[in-house]
Design a protein around this motif. Structure first.
Motif, mmCIF file in Angstrom:
data_model
loop_
_atom_site.group_PDB
_atom_site.id
_atom_site.type_symbol
_atom_site.label_atom_id
_atom_site.label_comp_id
_atom_site.label_asym_id
_atom_site.label_seq_id
_atom_site.Cartn_x
_atom_site.Cartn_y
_atom_site.Cartn_z
ATOM 1 N N LEU A 557 0.839 -1.197 0.000
ATOM 2 C CA LEU A 557 0.000 0.000 0.000
ATOM 3 C C LEU A 557 0.873 1.246 0.000
ATOM 4 O O LEU A 557 0.629 2.197 -0.760
ATOM 5 N N GLU A 558 1.885 1.233 0.825
ATOM 6 C CA GLU A 558 2.809 2.367 0.845
ATOM 7 C C GLU A 558 3.504 2.514 -0.507
ATOM 8 O O GLU A 558 3.679 3.624 -1.020
ATOM 9 N N ASN A 559 3.893 1.377 -1.089
ATOM 10 C CA ASN A 559 4.561 1.419 -2.394
ATOM 11 C C ASN A 559 3.685 2.076 -3.458
ATOM 12 O O ASN A 559 4.123 2.952 -4.207
ATOM 13 N N LEU A 560 2.439 1.616 -3.542
ATOM 14 C CA LEU A 560 1.588 2.098 -4.637
ATOM 15 C C LEU A 560 1.080 3.518 -4.399
ATOM 16 O O LEU A 560 0.664 4.199 -5.344
ATOM 17 N N MET A 561 1.133 3.976 -3.153
ATOM 18 C CA MET A 561 0.678 5.331 -2.850
ATOM 19 C C MET A 561 1.782 6.376 -3.003
ATOM 20 O O MET A 561 1.505 7.575 -2.925
ATOM 21 N N ARG A 562 3.012 5.939 -3.223
ATOM 22 C CA ARG A 562 4.076 6.929 -3.409
ATOM 23 C C ARG A 562 3.782 7.774 -4.640
ATOM 24 O O ARG A 562 3.382 7.259 -5.673
ATOM 25 N N PRO A 563 4.003 9.077 -4.563
ATOM 26 C CA PRO A 563 3.678 9.940 -5.706
ATOM 27 C C PRO A 563 4.589 9.671 -6.899
ATOM 28 O O PRO A 563 5.745 9.270 -6.743
ATOM 29 N N MET A 564 4.066 9.904 -8.072
ATOM 30 C CA MET A 564 4.830 9.703 -9.298
ATOM 31 C C MET A 564 6.054 10.613 -9.352
ATOM 32 O O MET A 564 7.035 10.299 -10.039
ATOM 33 N N ALA A 565 5.999 11.715 -8.664
ATOM 34 C CA ALA A 565 7.096 12.681 -8.724
ATOM 35 C C ALA A 565 8.408 12.104 -8.224
ATOM 36 O O ALA A 565 9.491 12.602 -8.582
ATOM 37 N N ILE A 566 8.372 11.056 -7.406
ATOM 38 C CA ILE A 566 9.627 10.510 -6.880
ATOM 39 C C ILE A 566 10.262 9.512 -7.842
ATOM 40 O O ILE A 566 11.425 9.137 -7.663
ATOM 41 N N ILE A 567 9.501 9.058 -8.850
ATOM 42 C CA ILE A 567 10.043 8.066 -9.778
ATOM 43 C C ILE A 567 11.138 8.710 -10.616
ATOM 44 O O ILE A 567 10.953 9.755 -11.229
ATOM 45 N N ALA A 611 -10.714 5.386 -1.559
ATOM 46 C CA ALA A 611 -10.343 6.809 -1.523
ATOM 47 C C ALA A 611 -8.840 6.980 -1.707
ATOM 48 O O ALA A 611 -8.382 7.892 -2.410
ATOM 49 N N ASP A 612 -8.060 6.095 -1.078
ATOM 50 C CA ASP A 612 -6.605 6.160 -1.252
ATOM 51 C C ASP A 612 -6.222 5.884 -2.699
ATOM 52 O O ASP A 612 -5.378 6.580 -3.286
ATOM 53 N N PHE A 613 -6.840 4.848 -3.264
ATOM 54 C CA PHE A 613 -6.497 4.477 -4.641
ATOM 55 C C PHE A 613 -6.858 5.594 -5.611
ATOM 56 O O PHE A 613 -6.145 5.823 -6.594
ATOM 57 N N LYS A 614 -7.937 6.284 -5.337
ATOM 58 C CA LYS A 614 -8.307 7.413 -6.199
ATOM 59 C C LYS A 614 -7.206 8.471 -6.187
ATOM 60 O O LYS A 614 -6.837 9.006 -7.239
ATOM 61 N N LYS A 615 -6.665 8.763 -5.021
ATOM 62 C CA LYS A 615 -5.584 9.748 -4.926
ATOM 63 C C LYS A 615 -4.377 9.304 -5.748
ATOM 64 O O LYS A 615 -3.757 10.104 -6.448
ATOM 65 N N SER A 616 -4.047 8.021 -5.681
ATOM 66 C CA SER A 616 -2.897 7.501 -6.416
ATOM 67 C C SER A 616 -3.122 7.587 -7.925
ATOM 68 O O SER A 616 -2.224 7.968 -8.683
ATOM 69 N N ILE A 617 -4.325 7.241 -8.347
ATOM 70 C CA ILE A 617 -4.649 7.282 -9.780
ATOM 71 C C ILE A 617 -4.595 8.706 -10.299
ATOM 72 O O ILE A 617 -4.027 8.980 -11.365
ATOM 73 N N LEU A 618 -5.165 9.641 -9.565
ATOM 74 C CA LEU A 618 -5.170 11.035 -10.005
ATOM 75 C C LEU A 618 -3.766 11.624 -10.002
ATOM 76 O O LEU A 618 -3.438 12.463 -10.859
ATOM 77 N N ASP A 619 -2.939 11.188 -9.058
ATOM 78 C CA ASP A 619 -1.554 11.644 -9.048
ATOM 79 C C ASP A 619 -0.835 11.195 -10.323
ATOM 80 O O ASP A 619 -0.087 11.969 -10.938
ATOM 81 N N HIS A 620 -1.065 9.965 -10.724
ATOM 82 C CA HIS A 620 -0.460 9.456 -11.961
ATOM 83 C C HIS A 620 -1.022 10.198 -13.177
ATOM 84 O O HIS A 620 -0.280 10.590 -14.085
ATOM 85 N N TRP A 621 -2.319 10.392 -13.195
ATOM 86 C CA TRP A 621 -2.956 11.092 -14.319
ATOM 87 C C TRP A 621 -2.397 12.498 -14.482
ATOM 88 O O TRP A 621 -2.164 12.949 -15.610
ATOM 89 N N GLU A 622 -2.155 13.180 -13.386
ATOM 90 C CA GLU A 622 -1.591 14.525 -13.473
ATOM 91 C C GLU A 622 -0.234 14.495 -14.175
ATOM 92 O O GLU A 622 0.094 15.398 -14.958
#
Length: 736
Positions: A557-567, A611-622
């Motif tokens: 969960l922590e892995n998948l919630m990390r923001p795309m900006a750190i990749i 709700a968490d997964f939505k945040k992760s998806i939208l972060d990637h979409w951005e």
């Protein structure tokens, strides 16, 4: 003029609908309306001694080309079927004419030879003798009067009213254009522009400029548009003001200019481009649009633009259609050309651009591309209930099922299968294995992108297709696949008893990567998506418990919630494998993420996770928004239907070329786009070019690639590229 966001003439409005949880949400919706779809018909023949007086067309669609004093006409060309240019023998008396120039006047073809200016229209009544030797430039005035030129000499011709004496001007004439507002002819030489008043025969020098090459009168702004070898400039005939050179253009060496309405078309040494009334540029270069690079002449008609090049003719057709009509075109093309054993397949063409020479090609990703096409047909059936869509679902689902039954490993999906005896023409021949049936071989080493594609399509079909066999078979295959992965401790184990190179979701593998390496986040996201999906449709606790274990005990969960900006790059202290995986942004990973988001969000184990997964998806979409990819945007409507870049999605669907052949493409030389410094995302420009100007790219490709050497030898299927985002949009009711 830097390229801007294309303004899309579409109607977008918001309506209120109810989602599955019966909560009212605002949803963006595109009302499908007609747009202009462009495609090319090509006629290829080497040509010589061309000028802007080598092409003409009439109101009846007759096109003629002047090549070495011989008239040619197009023959046998159709969309995706190149034609040629042949001698025009339609009117025998033309054979003996020593024609030196042709052009269009009042939507008819007019000729100039060593004796006269004439036409076969108007019952042949236009025939004006001249006093020049071999003139090769002419322009029509208001009422069947013409100005002709040979070198420095001009003569004004009036039909049946007598001609004016020949006059010389300083400099060889390159072009003549008529201003219907002011009643003046403008004559271009390499150094000066002169006006000629037919009423009093007065010649006046308007301005000078070095290196001029082309001219047209822009009626809507009362300007002269003047081409050079380094761009173009304008000249206001009222204020007598010249603009600076405009050089932020796709190509700078301008050979011909034609304006119509608010559009200005330029033929150059590197294709053609048009600047429309909104100062937006569309670029037409290389074989998707033209048989040759150098454009010498243009003819603009109501629904087409004909371009004459050094290697033949390209006719850009401009057809009004809706997205629904475009989908119908693609559906027919796919069924005719791209189905191999039920798989969604590409064609390898023996001859560039010729679909009829194509051979259906196997792929490492037969299961993935078919999953994406199959999902499109599932959405299509859910929306339309068309029997044809259901038939396609059943056929391709049988192909997907056989990926599991044709090999000896329980629950292991083959990459592909093919009749035996053809290893030498198949991709990666070392990966093929025989089956118990000597008629067939199967392909090993299945990858993680295959697996997420399978899970995605099985869940889509089980969710949206109201057919008992389809639903039960999809759930059966989903359970079979995921049981194999659970049984093998989150590995995909091949016939040799070893995990495949990429089929690894075990914590020892996933958490071995630094947090900056995308595979750690990706495999965690895909793992949870697959397990949740299997639990949702089978109800088997083993899937739920494994998902909770990975999230709670192993940090998924922590892995998948990390923001795309750190990749980013893994750094010098990581191993070579991690460094290889993080050299640059991986667009195949984007595809795997977004296919997995269907199960990650839709089948979340609880509302808090959702709700968490939505945040992760939208972060990637951005992070993906600059690409304007239709699939990424429309997939995001699953979690945020009120805001997912609908306009950009429709832009992508509308601008995508009908021709899915991988032609040569080049844009890196363009001066109208800003080139960014090298970067991790491999984003070459601030704003992505239209799909019509770039290479044909699947969703795992980089949409910012500016150049490509395709050579016209591969024809892709629209099934995964275009039909999936379109029918997903229809299913989500964001495309009406």
């Amino acid at each position: 003029m830097k390229i801007k966001l294309i303004q899309i003439s579409i109607f977008i409005f918001s309506i209120f609908i109810y989602d599955a949880s019966a909560q009212s949400v605002s949803r963006e919706v595109h009302q499908d309306v007609h747009f202009t779809q462009e495609y090319a018909i090509i006629y290829s023949t080497p040509l010589h001694n061309l000028s802007e007086f080598s092409l003409a067309a009439d109101e009846n669609g007759v096109v003629q080309i002047l090549n070495n004093n011989q008239l040619l006409r197009p023959s046998s060309g159709h969309f995706q079927d190149w034609g040629t240019l042949v001698a025009d023998q339609s009117y025998l008396p033309m054979k003996d004419k020593n024609i030196s120039a042709i052009s269009s006047y009042k939507e008819q073809i007019v000729y100039l030879d060593d004796q006269a200016l004439f036409s076969n229209a108007w019952a042949g009544s236009l025939y004006i003798k001249h006093d020049l030797g071999q003139p090769d430039i002419f322009e029509g005035g208001e009422n069947f009067d013409f100005l002709i030129a040979e070198g420095k000499t001009i003569q004004y011709l009036k039909n049946k009213q007598g001609n004016s004496p020949a006059i010389q001007i300083p400099g060889n004439i390159v072009s003549i254009k008529f201003d219907s507002n002011g009643g003046l002819f403008y004559m271009l030489t390499a150094e000066k522009v002169f006006s000629f008043n037919p009423k009093n025969q007065e010649i006046k020098e308007e301005f000078s400029h070095p290196g001029m090459t082309a001219l047209d009168f822009f009626l809507s702004k009362k300007q002269l548009i003047v081409g050079t070898s380094i761009g173009y400039f304008t000249y206001d005939i009222i204020t007598k003001v010249k603009s600076p050179i405009i050089d932020e253009l796709p190509a700078l060496t301008i050979n011909t200019i034609k304006s119509k309405g608010d559009d200005i078309w330029f033929g150059t040494d590197q294709g053609a481009f048009v600047i429309d009334g909104n100062d937006e540029i569309r670029y037409y270069y290389l074989e998707r649009w033209l048989p040759g690079e150098r454009v010498f002449d243009l003819e603009i008609q109501d629904n087409s633009v004909t371009m004459l090049t050094d290697n033949g003719l390209g006719i850009i057709m401009q057809e009004e259609m809706t997205l629904a009509e475009k989908a119908e075109f693609y559906e027919k093309s796919l069924r005719k050309n791209h189905l191999r054993n039920g798989f969604n397949a590409s064609l390898i063409l023996a001859e560039s651009g010729k679909i009829e020479t194509g051979r259906l090609k196997d792929s490492d990703n037969d299961g993935l591309w078919t999953s994406m096409y199959l999902a499109s047909q599932g959405f299509r059936y859910a929306v339309t209930e068309e029997q044809e869509a259901l038939d396609q679902v059943r056929q391709s689902l049988l192909a997907m099922e056989r990926l599991y039954t044709i090999n000896p490993v329980p629950g292991f999906p083959s990459r592909s299968f093919e009749r035996s005896g053809y290893i030498e023409i198949l991709s990666d021949p070392e990966r093929w294995q025989p089956t118990e049936d000597p008629e067939w071989d199967w392909k090993t080493t299945t990858s993680s992108d295959e697996v997420i594609g399978h899970v995605f399509v099985f869940s889509v079909l089980a969710e949206v297709v109201k057919d008992k066999w389809v639903r039960e078979k999809s759930i059966e295959l989903l359970d079979t696949l995921m049981s194999h992965i659970i049984k093998n401790d989150m590995y995909l184990v091949d016939f040799d008893g070893k995990p495949t190179l990429w089929g690894k979701w075990h914590p020892d593998y996933v958490n071995s990567f630094p947090t900056t390496v995308g595979d750690r986040k990706l495999n965690s996201s895909n793992s949870i998506s697959m397990l949740q999906t299997a639990y949702h449709f089978t109800g088997k606790e083993k899937y739920k418990q494994k998902a909770l274990e990975l999230m709670n005990d192993y940090g998924y969960l922590e892995n998948l919630m990390r923001p795309m900006a750190i990749i980013g790059m893994s750094g010098g202290d990581s191993d070579s494998y991690a460094q290889m995986l993080s050299e640059s942004w991986n667009h195949s990973d984007d595809e795997m993420y977004f296919l997995g988001y269907w199960g990650l969000y839709k089948y979340a184990l609880n509302d808090e996770l959702k709700a968490d997964f939505k945040k992760s998806i939208l972060d990637h979409w951005e992070a993906e928004r600059p690409e304007k990819d239709g699939l990424w945007n429309i997939s995001t409507a699953l979690v945020q239907p009120e805001s997912f870049d609908l306009g950009e999605s429709i832009w992508w669907l509308q601008k995508h070329p009908l021709d899915l052949i991988q032609w040569n493409v080049k844009n890196s030389h363009r001066k109208d786009i800003e080139i960014l410094p090298p970067n991790f995302r491999r984003q070459s420009t601030p704003t992505v070019l239209t799909p019509a100007e770039t290479r044909i790219a699947r969703h795992n490709g980089n949409r910012f690639d500016l150049d490509n050497n395709g050579n016209g030898k591969t024809a892709y299927s629209p099934g995964d590229i275009w039909l999936l985002p379109y029918w997903m949009g229809r299913y989500f009711e964001v495309i009406d």
